[in-house]
Design a protein around this motif. Sequence first.
Motif, PDB file in Angstrom:
ATOM      1  N   TYR A  62      50.722  39.616  35.582  1.00 56.48           N
ATOM      2  CA  TYR A  62      49.502  39.925  34.831  1.00 56.48           C
ATOM      3  C   TYR A  62      48.609  38.695  34.794  1.00 56.48           C
ATOM      4  O   TYR A  62      47.377  38.794  34.904  1.00 56.48           O
ATOM      5  N   PHE A  65      46.773  38.112  38.157  1.00 57.38           N
ATOM      6  CA  PHE A  65      45.728  39.057  38.542  1.00 57.38           C
ATOM      7  C   PHE A  65      44.828  39.478  37.384  1.00 57.38           C
ATOM      8  O   PHE A  65      44.123  40.485  37.481  1.00 57.38           O
ATOM      9  N   TRP A  67      42.079  38.388  36.401  1.00 55.99           N
ATOM     10  CA  TRP A  67      40.655  38.351  36.734  1.00 55.99           C
ATOM     11  C   TRP A  67      40.156  39.656  37.354  1.00 55.99           C
ATOM     12  O   TRP A  67      38.952  39.918  37.391  1.00 55.99           O
ATOM     13  N   THR A  68      41.096  40.504  37.814  1.00 57.84           N
ATOM     14  CA  THR A  68      40.696  41.799  38.379  1.00 57.84           C
ATOM     15  C   THR A  68      40.525  42.857  37.294  1.00 57.84           C
ATOM     16  O   THR A  68      39.997  43.933  37.567  1.00 57.84           O
ATOM     17  N   TYR A  69      40.985  42.569  36.083  1.00 58.49           N
ATOM     18  CA  TYR A  69      40.960  43.486  34.935  1.00 58.49           C
ATOM     19  C   TYR A  69      41.896  44.684  35.115  1.00 58.49           C
ATOM     20  O   TYR A  69      42.004  45.532  34.223  1.00 58.49           O
ATOM     21  N   ILE A  70      42.576  44.755  36.260  1.00 60.31           N
ATOM     22  CA  ILE A  70      43.548  45.835  36.448  1.00 60.31           C
ATOM     23  C   ILE A  70      44.700  45.710  35.450  1.00 60.31           C
ATOM     24  O   ILE A  70      45.141  46.724  34.880  1.00 60.31           O
TER      25      ILE A  70
END
Length: 237
Positions: A62, A65, A67-70
Amino acid sequence: MNKYCSSCGVEMPAEAPQCRSCGAIQDNFVYKSRVAAAVIAFSTGLFGIHRFYLGQWWGIFYLLFFWTYIPMLVAIIEGIVFLATSQKVWNDKYNRGLSLGTEKGGVVVIVPLVFIGIAMVGIIAAIALPAYQDYTNRSKVLESKLVAQQLMPAVESYAFERQQWPRNLEQLDIAAPRTSDNVGSVEIDAGVIIVAPAASTGIAGALVYIPKAQGSSIVWDCTESTIDKRYLPADCR
């Protein structure tokens, strides 16, 4: 390897969270709350904090990644799943089957989340609606620009042939330019092309294209247009 109960002193397996003799919960056991995990997932799930809370090392993905907001979307779904999971299933999975009672904070968590969700929708709408309105107004002004571009060759041809600017649209002796419902008036004043959006668009002012002779060519300047700069084409701002 065994250990001794911190309450009654009876020998017991080292990994046992509860003494079978007296029922005391051992000091080294950390209970993982279902509601707390959901709250952490909703609030800081973007960074995988809820996974670290549950003792799962892969919460680091988490962080990698975020910065991808996924991960935020995944964490919201996981928070909902946590609240929907029965207490028994939760305890079997995260608390070695040990129960400290039924947690009833789900509603307390969900109600604020509903209001927060409504507030977020309102904030997004407050930002998106004006932006969409600006976009539609720019599209309407673009139609006026297209009309002006239809007239430019005729004005240039007239100026080259007669060495003067046409006083009005009628002097060009051409067919009326193609317009749309978003275009109001079309005028020519001493070579200057003036196109105003229709009153129904709610856009005040007009696009003003001023011809300027540069050697053997003519360039057009629209920086003196009177329409709000937010709606003007990029070359007119």
